[in-house]
Design a protein around this motif. Sequence first.
Motif, PDB file in Angstrom:
ATOM      1  N   HIS A 198       0.967  -1.335  -0.225  1.00 38.84           N
ATOM      2  CA  HIS A 198       0.410  -0.123   0.029  1.00 38.84           C
ATOM      3  C   HIS A 198       0.749   1.654   0.246  1.00 38.84           C
ATOM      4  CE1 HIS A 198      -3.451  -2.230   0.448  1.00 38.84           C
ATOM      5  NE2 HIS A 198      -2.739  -2.731   1.512  1.00 38.84           N
ATOM      6  N   VAL A 199       0.821   2.765  -0.390  1.00 37.24           N
ATOM      7  CA  VAL A 199       1.056   3.740  -0.369  1.00 37.24           C
ATOM      8  C   VAL A 199       1.593   4.136   1.691  1.00 37.24           C
ATOM      9  CG1 VAL A 199       0.784   5.931   0.046  1.00 37.24           C
ATOM     10  CG2 VAL A 199      -0.551   4.888  -2.167  1.00 37.24           C
ATOM     11  N   GLY A 200       3.023   4.167   1.447  1.00 36.33           N
ATOM     12  CA  GLY A 200       3.850   4.615   2.392  1.00 36.33           C
ATOM     13  C   GLY A 200       4.161   3.279   3.364  1.00 36.33           C
ATOM     14  N   SER A 201       3.740   2.105   2.249  1.00 32.68           N
ATOM     15  CA  SER A 201       4.619   0.878   3.022  1.00 32.68           C
ATOM     16  C   SER A 201       6.224   0.265   3.349  1.00 32.68           C
ATOM     17  CB  SER A 201       3.733  -0.310   2.915  1.00 32.68           C
ATOM     18  OG  SER A 201       4.118  -0.521   1.012  1.00 32.68           O
ATOM     19  N   ASN A 235       7.849  15.740   2.989  1.00 31.19           N
ATOM     20  CA  ASN A 235       7.273  15.184   4.306  1.00 31.19           C
ATOM     21  C   ASN A 235       6.303  14.017   4.197  1.00 31.19           C
ATOM     22  OD1 ASN A 235       5.865  17.032   4.439  1.00 31.19           O
ATOM     23  ND2 ASN A 235       7.035  17.161   6.944  1.00 31.19           N
ATOM     24  N   LEU A 236       5.228  13.583   3.000  1.00 31.19           N
ATOM     25  CA  LEU A 236       3.782  13.325   3.006  1.00 31.19           C
ATOM     26  C   LEU A 236       4.341  11.977   1.642  1.00 31.19           C
ATOM     27  CD1 LEU A 236       0.958  16.506   3.240  1.00 31.19           C
ATOM     28  CD2 LEU A 236       2.233  14.431   4.641  1.00 31.19           C
ATOM     29  N   SER A 237       3.848  11.408   1.631  1.00 35.07           N
ATOM     30  CA  SER A 237       3.963   9.947   0.549  1.00 35.07           C
ATOM     31  C   SER A 237       2.961  10.975  -0.541  1.00 35.07           C
ATOM     32  CB  SER A 237       3.345   8.856   1.076  1.00 35.07           C
ATOM     33  OG  SER A 237       2.599   8.768   1.095  1.00 35.07           O
ATOM     34  N   GLN A 272      -0.398  10.681  -0.886  1.00 31.71           N
ATOM     35  CA  GLN A 272      -0.975  11.298   0.598  1.00 31.71           C
ATOM     36  C   GLN A 272      -1.035  12.793   0.169  1.00 31.71           C
ATOM     37  OE1 GLN A 272       2.027  10.690   3.466  1.00 31.71           O
ATOM     38  NE2 GLN A 272       0.414   9.262   4.574  1.00 31.71           N
ATOM     39  N   ARG A 273      -0.120  12.919  -0.416  1.00 24.44           N
ATOM     40  CA  ARG A 273      -0.447  14.143  -0.953  1.00 24.44           C
ATOM     41  C   ARG A 273      -1.861  14.667  -1.922  1.00 24.44           C
ATOM     42  NH1 ARG A 273       5.198  15.022  -3.429  1.00 24.44           N
ATOM     43  NH2 ARG A 273       6.103  13.321  -2.429  1.00 24.44           N
ATOM     44  N   GLN A 274      -1.623  13.370  -2.771  1.00 22.51           N
ATOM     45  CA  GLN A 274      -2.691  13.368  -3.716  1.00 22.51           C
ATOM     46  C   GLN A 274      -3.714  13.224  -3.580  1.00 22.51           C
ATOM     47  OE1 GLN A 274      -1.519  11.685  -7.176  1.00 22.51           O
ATOM     48  NE2 GLN A 274      -2.826  13.587  -7.670  1.00 22.51           N
ATOM     49  N   LEU A 275      -4.002  12.919  -2.079  1.00 25.28           N
ATOM     50  CA  LEU A 275      -5.446  12.979  -0.929  1.00 25.28           C
ATOM     51  C   LEU A 275      -5.299  14.020  -0.239  1.00 25.28           C
ATOM     52  CD1 LEU A 275      -5.753   9.122   0.870  1.00 25.28           C
ATOM     53  CD2 LEU A 275      -6.700   9.825  -1.169  1.00 25.28           C
ATOM     54  N   VAL A 276      -4.273  14.772  -0.116  1.00 26.82           N
ATOM     55  CA  VAL A 276      -4.275  16.102   0.427  1.00 26.82           C
ATOM     56  C   VAL A 276      -5.228  17.349  -0.820  1.00 26.82           C
ATOM     57  CG1 VAL A 276      -3.139  18.434   1.146  1.00 26.82           C
ATOM     58  CG2 VAL A 276      -2.992  16.195   1.606  1.00 26.82           C
ATOM     59  N   CYS A 277      -4.688  16.735  -2.194  1.00 24.33           N
ATOM     60  CA  CYS A 277      -5.984  17.731  -3.594  1.00 24.33           C
ATOM     61  C   CYS A 277      -7.372  17.144  -3.321  1.00 24.33           C
ATOM     62  CB  CYS A 277      -5.149  17.190  -4.016  1.00 24.33           C
ATOM     63  SG  CYS A 277      -3.513  18.069  -4.785  1.00 24.33           S
ATOM     64  N   ASP A 289      -8.128  16.175 -13.934  1.00 22.34           N
ATOM     65  CA  ASP A 289      -7.108  15.814 -14.579  1.00 22.34           C
ATOM     66  C   ASP A 289      -6.552  14.393 -13.568  1.00 22.34           C
ATOM     67  OD1 ASP A 289      -5.771  15.594 -16.187  1.00 22.34           O
ATOM     68  OD2 ASP A 289      -4.440  17.779 -15.901  1.00 22.34           O
ATOM     69  N   GLU A 290      -6.953  13.214 -13.925  1.00 18.30           N
ATOM     70  CA  GLU A 290      -6.901  11.946 -13.545  1.00 18.30           C
ATOM     71  C   GLU A 290      -6.199  11.410 -12.560  1.00 18.30           C
ATOM     72  OE1 GLU A 290      -7.369   7.868 -14.649  1.00 18.30           O
ATOM     73  OE2 GLU A 290      -8.792   8.544 -13.904  1.00 18.30           O
ATOM     74  N   ALA A 291      -6.186  11.930 -11.305  1.00 16.08           N
ATOM     75  CA  ALA A 291      -5.180  11.771 -10.690  1.00 16.08           C
ATOM     76  C   ALA A 291      -4.756  11.027 -10.249  1.00 16.08           C
ATOM     77  CB  ALA A 291      -5.249  13.444  -9.692  1.00 16.08           C
ATOM     78  N   THR A 292      -4.085   9.710 -10.431  1.00 16.70           N
ATOM     79  CA  THR A 292      -3.964   8.472  -9.988  1.00 16.70           C
ATOM     80  C   THR A 292      -2.179   8.206  -9.870  1.00 16.70           C
ATOM     81  OG1 THR A 292      -4.517   7.248 -12.018  1.00 16.70           O
ATOM     82  CG2 THR A 292      -6.164   7.328 -10.108  1.00 16.70           C
ATOM     83  N   ALA A 293      -1.637   8.360 -10.290  1.00 16.22           N
ATOM     84  CA  ALA A 293      -0.170   8.526  -9.751  1.00 16.22           C
ATOM     85  C   ALA A 293       0.020   7.571  -8.813  1.00 16.22           C
ATOM     86  CB  ALA A 293       0.769   9.925 -10.248  1.00 16.22           C
ATOM     87  N   ALA A 294       0.655   6.855  -9.024  1.00 17.17           N
ATOM     88  CA  ALA A 294       1.567   6.565  -7.861  1.00 17.17           C
ATOM     89  C   ALA A 294       0.575   6.838  -6.706  1.00 17.17           C
ATOM     90  CB  ALA A 294       2.138   6.911  -6.572  1.00 17.17           C
ATOM     91  N   VAL A 295      -0.477   5.987  -6.501  1.00 15.61           N
ATOM     92  CA  VAL A 295      -1.301   5.834  -6.004  1.00 15.61           C
ATOM     93  C   VAL A 295      -2.314   4.199  -5.456  1.00 15.61           C
ATOM     94  CG1 VAL A 295      -4.428   6.269  -5.222  1.00 15.61           C
ATOM     95  CG2 VAL A 295      -2.522   7.914  -5.792  1.00 15.61           C
ATOM     96  N   ASP A 296      -2.590   3.678  -4.771  1.00 17.59           N
ATOM     97  CA  ASP A 296      -1.995   2.049  -4.902  1.00 17.59           C
ATOM     98  C   ASP A 296      -4.043   1.724  -5.277  1.00 17.59           C
ATOM     99  OD1 ASP A 296      -3.836   2.011  -3.074  1.00 17.59           O
ATOM    100  OD2 ASP A 296      -1.631   1.318  -1.595  1.00 17.59           O
ATOM    101  N   LEU A 297      -3.910   0.746  -5.995  1.00 12.69           N
ATOM    102  CA  LEU A 297      -5.911   0.744  -6.366  1.00 12.69           C
ATOM    103  C   LEU A 297      -6.524   1.071  -5.107  1.00 12.69           C
ATOM    104  CD1 LEU A 297      -5.364  -2.661  -8.655  1.00 12.69           C
ATOM    105  CD2 LEU A 297      -5.046  -0.607  -9.068  1.00 12.69           C
ATOM    106  N   GLU A 298      -6.625   0.625  -3.714  1.00 11.64           N
ATOM    107  CA  GLU A 298      -7.022   0.737  -2.729  1.00 11.64           C
ATOM    108  C   GLU A 298      -7.403   2.293  -3.160  1.00 11.64           C
ATOM    109  OE1 GLU A 298      -7.487  -0.405   1.980  1.00 11.64           O
ATOM    110  OE2 GLU A 298      -5.160  -0.331   0.533  1.00 11.64           O
ATOM    111  N   THR A 299      -6.576   2.996  -2.475  1.00  9.13           N
ATOM    112  CA  THR A 299      -6.145   4.511  -2.570  1.00  9.13           C
ATOM    113  C   THR A 299      -6.908   5.069  -3.919  1.00  9.13           C
ATOM    114  OG1 THR A 299      -3.881   4.377  -1.402  1.00  9.13           O
ATOM    115  CG2 THR A 299      -4.985   6.629  -2.257  1.00  9.13           C
TER     116      THR A 299
END
Length: 1517
Positions: free
Chosen positions: A676-679, A1415-1417, A1420-1425, A1440-1450
């Motif tokens: 997952h993200v941040g693992s 200092n955020l992965s 997490q930055r994507q989620l802040v947006c 603007d499809e923002a799914t770079a580096a986001v695992d499928l769960e996120t």
Amino acid sequence: MGIDSFCSLDDSDPFWDWNRTWHAHNPDLTQCFQNTVLVWIPCVYLWVIAPFYFLYLKSHDRGYICMTHLNKAKTVIGFLLWIICWADVFYSFWERSQGAAKAPVYLVSPTVLGITMLLATFLIQYERIKGVQSSGVMLNFWLVAVVCATVTFRSKILLALSEDAEVDVFRYTTFYIYYSLLFVSLILSCLSDQPPLFSQVVKDPNPCPESGACFLSRITFWWITGMMVHGYKTPLEEKDLWSLNAEDQSQRVVPQLERRWNQECDKVKRPLQKSLYSPKRSAINEKKDEQPIEESEILIVKTPQKVGEPSLFLALCRTFGPYFLVSSVYKIIHDILMFVGPEILRLLILFVNDSSAPSWQGYFYTSLLFVCTCVQTLILQKYFHVCFVTGMRLRTAIVGAVYRKALVITNAARRTSTVGEIVNLMSVDAQRFMDLITYINMIWSAPLQVVLALYFLWQNLGPSVLAGVAVMVLMVPLNAVIAMKTKTYQVAQMKSKDNRIKLMNEVLNGIKVLKLYAWELAFKDKVSAIRESELRVLKKAAYLGAVSTFTWVCAPFLVALSTFAVYVLVDENNVLDAQKAFVSLALFNILRFPLNMLPMVISSMVQASVSMKRLRVFLSHEELDKDSVDHRAITGSPDSITVVDGAFSWSNNDAPTLKRINMRIPEGALVALVGHVGSGKSSLLSALLGEMHKQEGSVSVKGSVAYVPQQAWIQNATLRDNIIFGREKKDSWYHRVVEACALLPDLEILPGGDMTEIGEKGVNLSGGQKQRVSLARAVYCDRAVYLLDDPLSAVDAHVGKHIFEKVIGPQGILRDRTRVLVTHGLSFLPQVDLILVMVDGEITEMGSYTELLGRQGAFADFLRTYANAEQEAEEESAGDTVPRKGLENGGPASLLRQSQTSLSAASSAKSMIKTDPSDSAGAKTKSTDAAKLTEADKANTGRVKLSVFWEYMKAIGLCLSITSIFLFFAHHLASLGSNYWLSLWTDDPVVNGTQPYRKMRLGVYGALGLSQGVAVFCYSVSVSVGGILASRYLHETMLHNVLRSPMAFFERTPSGNLVNRFAKETDTIDSVIPSIIKMFMGSLFNVLGSCAVILIATPLTAIIIPPLGLLYFFVQRFYVATSRQLKRLESVSRSPVYTHFNETLLGTTVIRAFGEQQRFIRESDGRVDHNQKAYFPSIVANRWLAVRLEFVGNCIVTFAALFAVVGRESLSPGIMGLSISYALQVTASLNWLVRMSSELETNIVAVERVKEYGDTEKEAEWRLENSSPPAGWPTAGHIEIHNFGLRYREDLELAIRNITVTIEGGEKVGIVGRTGAGKSSLTLGLFRIIEAAQGEICIDGVNIANLGLHDLRSRVTIIPQDPVLFSGSLRMNLDPFDGYSDEEVWRALELAHLKNFVSGLPDKLNHECSEGGENLSLGQRQLVCLARALLRKTKILVLDEATAAVDLETDNLIQSTIRTQFEDCTVLTIAHRLNTIMDYTRVLVLDRGQMAEFGSPSSLIAKKGIFYKMAKDSGLV
């Protein structure tokens, strides 16, 4: 035997006779003196210097010079001189044999002289062998010999003309031959020999003429005249600059400092205590007592203890000290010569008073004055030259050392200072050292000057001097206090400046996001707030500065006043005559300089010590442990990568981020790393690269490594250079790599093919292109081990598939290499050899796909979450989940649509390989012009326009400007008045041994001085305050203008240029210009005043002053033309040094992974040398000017003295004293005046450069008064696009055209299309980042073209592709205007699934995000947006499809949040992965900038058009 009997047997020829020399009207020296002293002086000179010179030549070998005619001539003449001397000796012997007794001197002197001539001839040859082209030692020898012989020559002629003398014909003949040969030798020694064999100069296309210049040319700096003439005729360009001397180049200078610094570091480090690590833990006690073991481990590991701090100062001293010491010798000689002026003035006044003195004495004093001042000039300029060259080398060394250090410091150390601060070390702090070096000698020279001045003053006025000294001593603590206060202000200002630059840097890097969110004003206010605090500090410093100016302008006057007052009042019989008053004044004027300088030098030293500390801290940072990863091949081991019991953290004292890592990867395996993200997936790759601190365990990686980072690092170079990355180009391999990485279609779209220049950080490439270039770079380098950090996240599904097949997968180019792939793409997992599953920094499972599925562990859950019913059928069906291709045709990719024809090549995946022949031909002939993107900082040519000065005066305020000028005038009037009054006072008649009106004279003198002080204080305050007003106004307008510029401006202008404006130019306007204006005005009035006084005293000088003035003016214009251009070339070549450094800092990991440090160091050195190439001629030009100007000044002094001697009958001593003491000052003032006027011209350019952004194009108004939208607009979210089209630049074709779509409120619309189809262009048009070229867009019936930009952008929300965060609190990042309550912010965070994370942080909402949110992965930055969008909750959301580096769960979280929270909003999604939009109401398919299909997903699939093809590629149908 006395000297007299040595000269003549009967004592008839005395050694010295006052009546013949001094008191005669036609003076002459005795025969004895001529035969001894005048012959021996040159001999003694040569014999004393020869041994030292010999040793110097022995150690400085420059190569061998072949015999030339010049050298032969010199040698022959040397031998002739020797023969002539010996002829004299033999003649003496012959005379003795004839019985004529001669004095011993006739034997001794020629013998000594003959041997000396032999020595001279030997030296001439030795110099040739050691490669000396022109020798100062020999020139001086011949000069001294000629001067001494001239005296003898004159007296021999006088003797021959007198009737009664007998003439020794043989000796006369030999002497005349000797004299003429000396002259020839002198002339020959002025010429320069050819360069030595094999010297650099021969190979160099444009060598520096200094090394080949003759001695005279070197001391007068004549050798630069060629460049000055060239610069005067046509503005200088880069190609006119000389190459640097070898000893000034980085490759020579930097290693010296590094070596010394490392020696210093080794002194303070105690030997390292290597400690054993705790044994491995058994699984049993792992659960029960985890703590104690962790602790015991910490106790055992000892860090090396430092005994103190290594001294950077010592290292610098040992590197540059020896060369610099030469300057101290020059300084001592100059300091002593300074006191000759007042002494000669004293003698001149005595001479005027004594009417019986023979008049030749006056001319003798005048010529002596001229010679002394000229020698003083030459020595002082030589001194400055040595200082400046040392300063230049120092800067080179510091920049080089900082750069090399930046490549090796650990990540933890790197985080302690931002990019801005490290760049400051290079720019500001290195500059500080350069400035200090010129003055550092004043530390001992100033006290020396003070002591000498006091000695002469005591002789003149006796104990009354102590009154003056007391005043001076009181001034010192006052100045010291001011200096200390100034220092504290300085530190505060530096801090504010650092913060401001850091914020500006981020604003410029994230400008696109600011514009999309309409946040410019919030950040403008933030910058302005920092700026205000900076100006407050500046204002305080300005008041302090005014006080210190006041003290040092008034100090000399107060000293004079107190001394004279005490002198006259102590004793009635103390008469203040001209000699006492004006010699004292001249000495006080000398005193003024060291006393002014001391506080300056001390404060400059304090600043430098602050800089020194910053540098020392940076250079002492921890370095990455080179041995943390073992790269040696372990024989017989099949494993390519092994990690045993690894625990890694980012810095020494952190808790480990990765723990219990055990892995073995066989050679040639393909390993997938999932989690997952941040693992900790990226961290594990960092650990393998040796970027993390290894707390325990061992890591070995066999062979060389290539690394592809998660966020591609792209250099500002051509696309080809980015891929080749310093290797030699192998064409066939290059083409294979480019094709495999799916870059061929992109090369056809790019305007210059692979020679297209890529902007900073790759601004003109889309995210997917950057990632592919980054991958191509790694593949091209052909390494044994590949670490790939999610390279497929930023590309389209079909491209991802292509890359996996052609590059990474089992059939790819890299099939025999070891590959570690971090991925979220499930479709590739069945094809990999080994999968590692990471959870919270540990590897929980490893095995092949089928094994892990069978285990029913974390991995199986991980898969089950994502396996939708429709995808289970075939393995490839998961292809769509390869996450998106980022900015593929996104924002600044403005150059991608250069030629619409070649776009067709990219339109289908098939054509990737075979292209249309006509197309590829088109690609070849692309204009090189289009390939350029960024505009280099241009150097303006020609004079600085007067309008710039006018602008600056307007910025200050005209009223204030005029007041300041008037105050200057008043001050100088008072100063002239007081000195004139003094001259009247000294001419008062003496009655009964006292002067009657002395009380009244003293009172008026004091009053005039006081008024002078008041004027000084006022003008100092007014200029400083004016300067601050101006800099506030200029910075505000520049900030506003830059933020109002459209996006295209930021793509064209490198951020380095902009940051340079906000840092360097603003700093110049803040602190440099006001002080230069003060000094310029001061010296201008000084010069005018002095000329006026000299004219009043000796009206004859009116003949001389105008021509000298003209000469002065011509020299000054001549110089300024070249100097200004050199300064511009220097500042233009300075930006690339910092730009390159900035780029390096961002890519250190990549550079280290590829082992390219040396190449980057060479590149940086090259850029620094290129910059110094322009700086070196500019310091020489300064010296050139100074020598010529001081010569003009020396002429003024000489003529003032000469005319005073001529008219001594009519002059009163008081007026003469006044005139000459002013003339003695004129040289310094003239010098200062030109220096300041050219400084003013070169620095005022800063105003010009700050103003230039006022004239660039601006975007539309932010707010329009008359057409603000209705209150709740948009209420429905109904979008109507009518015949819409836009282009990226005037000269390009339309990027999208003729699009007509109507979208109902609340609809969900997907926008799809291949690369370059214009998907992002449409959103840019919606936000008016780019204005429409045709058609219109209406939202709820309002045409958006009629709205203010902020009104529009704040009512429409976008979640951009690149998640940009700014440094500041998390709350500020969500809501910079503070428009929402905390509850609303928490609610948004909860919906964005960040609530748990944020509430777990110690500072909650006030958690400080670091620069760029590092200092955020990324996830997490994507989620802040996402949270930002939820907080604004407008009726229209653009995704603007923002799914770079986001695992499928996120990814699922984001999609479901959008579905629920934005249910009633209109959502436009630019989709790279079709499965996210299959349930949308309608889909808009774009192709080549036009609308191809529009309808519901099911109907489009039924149509079997473009959309059907894409869905098939993704495995959805």
